[in-house]
Design a protein around this motif. Sequence first.
Motif, PDB file in Angstrom:
ATOM      1  N   PRO A   1       0.814  -1.223   0.000  1.00 19.19           N
ATOM      2  CA  PRO A   1       0.000   0.000   0.000  1.00 19.19           C
ATOM      3  C   PRO A   1       0.847   1.273   0.000  1.00 19.19           C
ATOM      4  O   PRO A   1       2.018   1.215   0.355  1.00 19.19           O
ATOM      5  CB  PRO A   1      -0.801  -0.113   1.293  1.00 19.19           C
ATOM      6  N   PRO A   2       0.255   2.388  -0.430  1.00 17.79           N
ATOM      7  CA  PRO A   2       1.024   3.620  -0.576  1.00 17.79           C
ATOM      8  C   PRO A   2       1.709   4.057   0.722  1.00 17.79           C
ATOM      9  O   PRO A   2       1.245   3.733   1.809  1.00 17.79           O
ATOM     10  CB  PRO A   2      -0.032   4.649  -0.972  1.00 17.79           C
ATOM     11  N   MET A   3       2.816   4.758   0.554  1.00 20.52           N
ATOM     12  CA  MET A   3       3.517   5.266   1.723  1.00 20.52           C
ATOM     13  C   MET A   3       2.650   6.313   2.441  1.00 20.52           C
ATOM     14  O   MET A   3       1.859   7.008   1.818  1.00 20.52           O
ATOM     15  CB  MET A   3       4.838   5.903   1.280  1.00 20.52           C
ATOM     16  N   ASN A   4       2.780   6.387   3.758  1.00 16.45           N
ATOM     17  CA  ASN A   4       2.044   7.384   4.543  1.00 16.45           C
ATOM     18  C   ASN A   4       2.892   8.637   4.710  1.00 16.45           C
ATOM     19  O   ASN A   4       4.110   8.540   4.847  1.00 16.45           O
ATOM     20  CB  ASN A   4       1.722   6.824   5.924  1.00 16.45           C
ATOM     21  N   PHE A   5       2.233   9.789   4.700  1.00 12.55           N
ATOM     22  CA  PHE A   5       2.964  11.053   4.853  1.00 12.55           C
ATOM     23  C   PHE A   5       2.390  11.878   5.995  1.00 12.55           C
ATOM     24  O   PHE A   5       1.211  11.757   6.336  1.00 12.55           O
ATOM     25  CB  PHE A   5       2.936  11.851   3.558  1.00 12.55           C
ATOM     26  N   LEU A   6       3.231  12.705   6.555  1.00 11.43           N
ATOM     27  CA  LEU A   6       2.842  13.520   7.695  1.00 11.43           C
ATOM     28  C   LEU A   6       3.710  14.775   7.702  1.00 11.43           C
ATOM     29  O   LEU A   6       4.936  14.686   7.552  1.00 11.43           O
ATOM     30  CB  LEU A   6       3.078  12.692   8.968  1.00 11.43           C
ATOM     31  N   SER A   7       3.072  15.946   7.858  1.00  8.54           N
ATOM     32  CA  SER A   7       3.853  17.190   7.924  1.00  8.54           C
ATOM     33  C   SER A   7       4.485  17.327   9.303  1.00  8.54           C
ATOM     34  O   SER A   7       3.821  17.127  10.316  1.00  8.54           O
ATOM     35  CB  SER A   7       2.940  18.387   7.689  1.00  8.54           C
ATOM     36  N   ILE A   8       5.776  17.671   9.344  1.00  9.29           N
ATOM     37  CA  ILE A   8       6.454  17.841  10.629  1.00  9.29           C
ATOM     38  C   ILE A   8       7.267  19.128  10.582  1.00  9.29           C
ATOM     39  O   ILE A   8       7.378  19.764   9.538  1.00  9.29           O
ATOM     40  CB  ILE A   8       7.394  16.663  10.946  1.00  9.29           C
ATOM     41  N   SER A   9       7.803  19.510  11.712  1.00 15.08           N
ATOM     42  CA  SER A   9       8.711  20.656  11.680  1.00 15.08           C
ATOM     43  C   SER A   9       9.868  20.394  12.634  1.00 15.08           C
ATOM     44  O   SER A   9       9.787  19.570  13.548  1.00 15.08           O
ATOM     45  CB  SER A   9       7.958  21.931  12.064  1.00 15.08           C
ATOM     46  N   LYS A  10      10.963  21.114  12.365  1.00 13.61           N
ATOM     47  CA  LYS A  10      12.126  20.966  13.221  1.00 13.61           C
ATOM     48  C   LYS A  10      12.448  22.310  13.875  1.00 13.61           C
ATOM     49  O   LYS A  10      12.495  23.333  13.189  1.00 13.61           O
ATOM     50  CB  LYS A  10      13.328  20.497  12.405  1.00 13.61           C
ATOM     51  N   THR A  11      12.563  22.263  15.165  1.00 10.01           N
ATOM     52  CA  THR A  11      12.985  23.477  15.888  1.00 10.01           C
ATOM     53  C   THR A  11      14.092  23.055  16.843  1.00 10.01           C
ATOM     54  O   THR A  11      13.895  22.131  17.643  1.00 10.01           O
ATOM     55  CB  THR A  11      11.843  24.102  16.727  1.00 10.01           C
ATOM     56  N   GLY A  12      15.193  23.738  16.747  1.00  7.56           N
ATOM     57  CA  GLY A  12      16.323  23.406  17.615  1.00  7.56           C
ATOM     58  C   GLY A  12      16.741  21.967  17.397  1.00  7.56           C
ATOM     59  O   GLY A  12      16.875  21.527  16.263  1.00  7.56           O
ATOM     60  N   ASN A  13      16.854  21.211  18.472  1.00  9.19           N
ATOM     61  CA  ASN A  13      17.260  19.819  18.283  1.00  9.19           C
ATOM     62  C   ASN A  13      16.066  18.874  18.413  1.00  9.19           C
ATOM     63  O   ASN A  13      16.188  17.726  18.771  1.00  9.19           O
ATOM     64  CB  ASN A  13      18.372  19.449  19.280  1.00  9.19           C
ATOM     65  N   LYS A  14      14.877  19.413  18.143  1.00  3.33           N
ATOM     66  CA  LYS A  14      13.673  18.574  18.265  1.00  3.33           C
ATOM     67  C   LYS A  14      12.915  18.503  16.951  1.00  3.33           C
ATOM     68  O   LYS A  14      12.853  19.478  16.195  1.00  3.33           O
ATOM     69  CB  LYS A  14      12.756  19.162  19.350  1.00  3.33           C
ATOM     70  N   LEU A  15      12.323  17.326  16.703  1.00  6.36           N
ATOM     71  CA  LEU A  15      11.416  17.167  15.571  1.00  6.36           C
ATOM     72  C   LEU A  15      10.005  17.121  16.140  1.00  6.36           C
ATOM     73  O   LEU A  15       9.715  16.298  17.000  1.00  6.36           O
ATOM     74  CB  LEU A  15      11.690  15.868  14.834  1.00  6.36           C
ATOM     75  N   LEU A  16       9.139  18.020  15.645  1.00  7.10           N
ATOM     76  CA  LEU A  16       7.769  18.045  16.144  1.00  7.10           C
ATOM     77  C   LEU A  16       6.861  17.301  15.180  1.00  7.10           C
ATOM     78  O   LEU A  16       6.764  17.638  14.000  1.00  7.10           O
ATOM     79  CB  LEU A  16       7.299  19.494  16.302  1.00  7.10           C
ATOM     80  N   PHE A  17       6.219  16.257  15.695  1.00  4.82           N
ATOM     81  CA  PHE A  17       5.412  15.377  14.867  1.00  4.82           C
ATOM     82  C   PHE A  17       3.911  15.635  14.991  1.00  4.82           C
ATOM     83  O   PHE A  17       3.123  14.805  14.630  1.00  4.82           O
ATOM     84  CB  PHE A  17       5.690  13.913  15.224  1.00  4.82           C
ATOM     85  N   GLY A  18       3.517  16.759  15.570  1.00  4.07           N
ATOM     86  CA  GLY A  18       2.091  16.970  15.806  1.00  4.07           C
ATOM     87  C   GLY A  18       1.667  16.071  16.952  1.00  4.07           C
ATOM     88  O   GLY A  18       2.449  15.273  17.450  1.00  4.07           O
ATOM     89  N   ASP A  19       0.419  16.160  17.366  1.00  2.00           N
ATOM     90  CA  ASP A  19      -0.060  15.350  18.490  1.00  2.00           C
ATOM     91  C   ASP A  19       0.815  15.536  19.729  1.00  2.00           C
ATOM     92  O   ASP A  19       0.881  14.660  20.591  1.00  2.00           O
ATOM     93  CB  ASP A  19      -0.061  13.849  18.153  1.00  2.00           C
ATOM     94  N   GLY A  20       1.569  16.629  19.774  1.00  3.18           N
ATOM     95  CA  GLY A  20       2.445  16.850  20.920  1.00  3.18           C
ATOM     96  C   GLY A  20       3.632  15.898  20.957  1.00  3.18           C
ATOM     97  O   GLY A  20       4.299  15.772  21.978  1.00  3.18           O
ATOM     98  N   GLN A  21       3.874  15.200  19.848  1.00  2.00           N
ATOM     99  CA  GLN A  21       5.006  14.272  19.812  1.00  2.00           C
ATOM    100  C   GLN A  21       6.260  15.040  19.446  1.00  2.00           C
ATOM    101  O   GLN A  21       6.265  15.783  18.473  1.00  2.00           O
ATOM    102  CB  GLN A  21       4.800  13.211  18.737  1.00  2.00           C
ATOM    103  N   SER A  22       7.298  14.834  20.196  1.00  5.03           N
ATOM    104  CA  SER A  22       8.551  15.388  19.721  1.00  5.03           C
ATOM    105  C   SER A  22       9.641  14.356  19.948  1.00  5.03           C
ATOM    106  O   SER A  22       9.584  13.546  20.865  1.00  5.03           O
ATOM    107  CB  SER A  22       8.870  16.687  20.450  1.00  5.03           C
ATOM    108  N   VAL A  23      10.562  14.360  19.017  1.00  6.38           N
ATOM    109  CA  VAL A  23      11.638  13.382  19.066  1.00  6.38           C
ATOM    110  C   VAL A  23      12.939  14.155  19.023  1.00  6.38           C
ATOM    111  O   VAL A  23      13.075  15.101  18.245  1.00  6.38           O
ATOM    112  CB  VAL A  23      11.555  12.434  17.848  1.00  6.38           C
ATOM    113  N   ALA A  24      13.873  13.752  19.849  1.00  6.78           N
ATOM    114  CA  ALA A  24      15.181  14.388  19.820  1.00  6.78           C
ATOM    115  C   ALA A  24      15.845  14.030  18.503  1.00  6.78           C
ATOM    116  O   ALA A  24      15.832  12.874  18.085  1.00  6.78           O
ATOM    117  CB  ALA A  24      16.017  13.888  20.988  1.00  6.78           C
ATOM    118  N   ALA A  25      16.330  15.036  17.789  1.00  9.01           N
ATOM    119  CA  ALA A  25      16.971  14.785  16.504  1.00  9.01           C
ATOM    120  C   ALA A  25      18.284  14.042  16.731  1.00  9.01           C
ATOM    121  O   ALA A  25      19.167  14.539  17.424  1.00  9.01           O
ATOM    122  CB  ALA A  25      17.211  16.101  15.784  1.00  9.01           C
TER     123      ALA A  25
END
Lengths: 291, 362, 358
Positions: free
Chosen positions: B236-260
Amino acid sequence: MEKTVNQKAWLLVLPVLVLVAFSAVIPLMTVVNYSVQDTFGNNKFFWAGLEWFDEMLHSERMWNALGRQLLFSAIILAIEVPLGILVALSMPKRGFWASVCLVLMALPLLIPWNVVGTIWQIFGRVDIGLLGYTLENLGIPYNYTQHLFAAWATVIVMDVWHWTSLVALLAYAGLQSIPDAYYQAAKIDQASRWSVFRYIELPKMQGVLMIAILLRFMDSFMIYTEPFVVTGGGPGNSTTFLSIDLVKMALGQFDLGPAAAFSIMYFLVILLICWVFYTVMTNLEKRDGVS
Amino acid sequence: MALVLDGISKVTGAQTHIHPTSLELHKGTMNVLLGPTLSGKTSLMRLMAGLDKPSSGRLLWHGEDVTGMRVQDRKVAMVYQQFINYPSMTVYENIASPLRLMGMSAAEIDSSVKATADLMKLTPMLSRKPLELSGGQQQRCALARALVKNAGLVLLDEPLANLDYKLREELRVEIPKIFEESGAIFVYATTEPEEALLLGGNTATLWEGRITQFGPTPEVYRKPIDATTARVFSDPPMNFLSISKTGNKLLFGDGQSVAAAGKLRELADGRYVAGFRPNHVEVVRHTADAMKFTALLNVTEITGSETFIHLAHHGEKWVGLIHGVHDLELGQPIDVYLDPSHVYIFAEDGKLVVPAAYAMAA
Amino acid sequence: MAKITLDNLAHSYLPNPKGEEDFALKELNHEWTDGEAYALLGSSGCGKTTLLNIISGLLKPSQGRVLFDDRDVTSAPTAERNIAQVFQFPVVYDTMSVRQNLAFPLKNRGADAAYVAERVQTVARMIDMEAELDRKARGLTADAKQKISLGRGMVREDVNALLFDEPLTVIDPHMKWELRTQLKSLHRQFGHTMIYVTHDQTEALTFADKVVVMFDGRVVQIGTPEELFETPEHTFVGYFIGSPGMNIIPARIEGNRAHVNGSLIQLARAYGKLDGEVVIGVRPEYAKLSDKDGLPVRIRRVEDVGRHKIVRAEFFGNDINIIAKEGEAIGSEMTRVTFDPARVNVYANDWRVTGEAA
């Protein structure tokens, strides 16, 4: 992106150009030549300009012939197209009888024009012809050499007999290309017989029907042999169609100038009608898109 | 060295079928052209075969310019989606027909036909007519006719598309084997990513008349250079999601952030698109780093051993393929988990910026 | 909506069928529960289209009855059965607009204009084609046309069943997903009885609540996707479902042990004396490569298919397939294979033997 220009392709078209020049352009030029000059024999020609065209345009005789011609074409199209579709619809779709039908349908198409004319000429005679004799004895006045209506009826019935098969065969081919699923879907949708025809069969036959109409129109517009054999253009001038009139003028009266002008106009009319057909058809195809 | 496409393009009127394309196909390789209908697979194959003349560019065969050469004068074999055989000839005569045209001796023809029939498992059907065979056998016959010529270039245009699923599966296994024995250049067009993967070799992904990427099949699959390639090469097709990067964090929406981590650290701040494949979505937390997303569960589909879950996440449609049979309540929010190492980061224009960590390890 | 019963049904295309082999569809009794989604799965020529055509009324069976909610419709024409069908190739009325297409079945049945307009709007929303309502059907893409065919079926509220004859054949892989999920959610929302004919196991399994597997004119198993996967009743089901299909290995069974070429495989259940040709069946998903446990295996080829790897191997002279995980390294030390005992099925003359708990 740059497009490479290559003129070699013209060489490939050359043989066709030469052929067309010999078969069409040169004879046509002869006619053009006659149409703008006057001649009294001895190979002497006088410049006449557009005089013959002018004469022809104001000739009641030509307009009458054209009127008769258009009426004839309209009548036979009005009969042959619906009749051909009807015949195609009632033919079996597959199996032994389908082949038998196809052979029977093809038979009239194989008979030479003048033979068709002769058949009907004899068939319709009141003294010895089966049709003419029977009708006359039933008290129906039928004599195509005397009655205008009988003459027209004979010529039309003859054409219908000869050419309806062509329309039927083309329509049949169109019908054969419709997948079974369409008919099944129509049954499921409870479509009436008329709806099936209107929304499935007719749209799918559209292309072949346009070709059938074009072929039948062109052919009937140029009809010569059959009426010439049966009625000779009579009674009076009542079945003198364009071709017959043209021949009378050119060979009977030896009016080469007017006849040549007539020919050119005749040719232009046919060309114009062809062009209209072509435009309509390509527009239809464009509208249909790739499907 | 073998077949080289040098800036080949095809334009008719206002329509560009193939944008200028350069490609080098080597002797003894299987090359898959993967793309949806009308992406230019067939056009490209016709150019390779010499059936069409390119609008620009050159076609080189073993170093020789064959751009204008007629297809009849080149050793090319082609197999189509439709099973094309001579209906009035036996299978034997069908296979022999290209050899007869080449003027081979009867003994040579006989041995070649028999060897090819053996390879294609057609030996018991040699005296039958094509229409008496099953679809799979008819296509084997067409394949045999292409192979017997010993052509240097064999073009297969969706050859299995008209076959039953299971027959397709069997032939997919057989084709690479046959190809290995022939040593020719195989070019194989398909719309199905799974088929490309099963065939192996190299894959060129096509999109709107352009080759977006060309390389070894697993590499194109795991390291797509842009979102288009990833989309084409994912079923099935790949899933996509808009994210942003601020400082050393990746913001995934839903309040999710991952350390880069790793290469992500060097990424400039801004907006990106994250992409991940359905089979990397889980419904249980499977790794310590896994991110949790809450999405609406619309539909589930069970394949017997796996479950497809169709999700809606802030207007994006996602598909997950999870192990086992799961009876989940539909129309309800569900928590799904995704390990950051399975996420590709694309720039907003679609170019890949950082590949998924797992793919770099593989 | 209706329950559909097939009673002693069989069909032969020959006028005077003699033996069983003359029947394209062999004797069958089955009840299609109201509101369920079924798939008829099998290879071409297995009789699945014959069965579908009997249900839709395009074909009259040579034997037996078809009942819709206990009403005998065996000889009723298609139009009277109130069914809808979506065909392999999109069937739409080209010269009509999308709206007219959707209204057509209702208009033919003489529904009043206000009702037709309202139903068309509802169905257009269901199939997600509200924006295209006034476009001509001709020139639309294949998937849009298939949606119209589907909509024409659903526009009638009294439709007994929706039948699908390989409806995704001409649709691109990416669109297949869209249409299939849409179909699935429509089924969930409106609960039509649906019968979906296909040769594609993925389509059948993902679409249906129950899959009917057909082989050589006979129904070999009816079950949920899980049942078909875990316990195929016939070796054909094992082969046909799953990609690659189940591994079939000739064996000798003694109690809860299978002997393959003198080597032993533990089974989860015990079996009595078995007649005929005995094999064990184990799915590639339940076979695992190992460097020390299990029986010897020779790896021929490893195919990386993205989300997992397919290992083609030789096991005591039999070709078997093993599925390995995406990241799993397969080195030369992997020379053995183990099978999950609980997932090994036993077959005698192609039919599964249940055995007893050991």
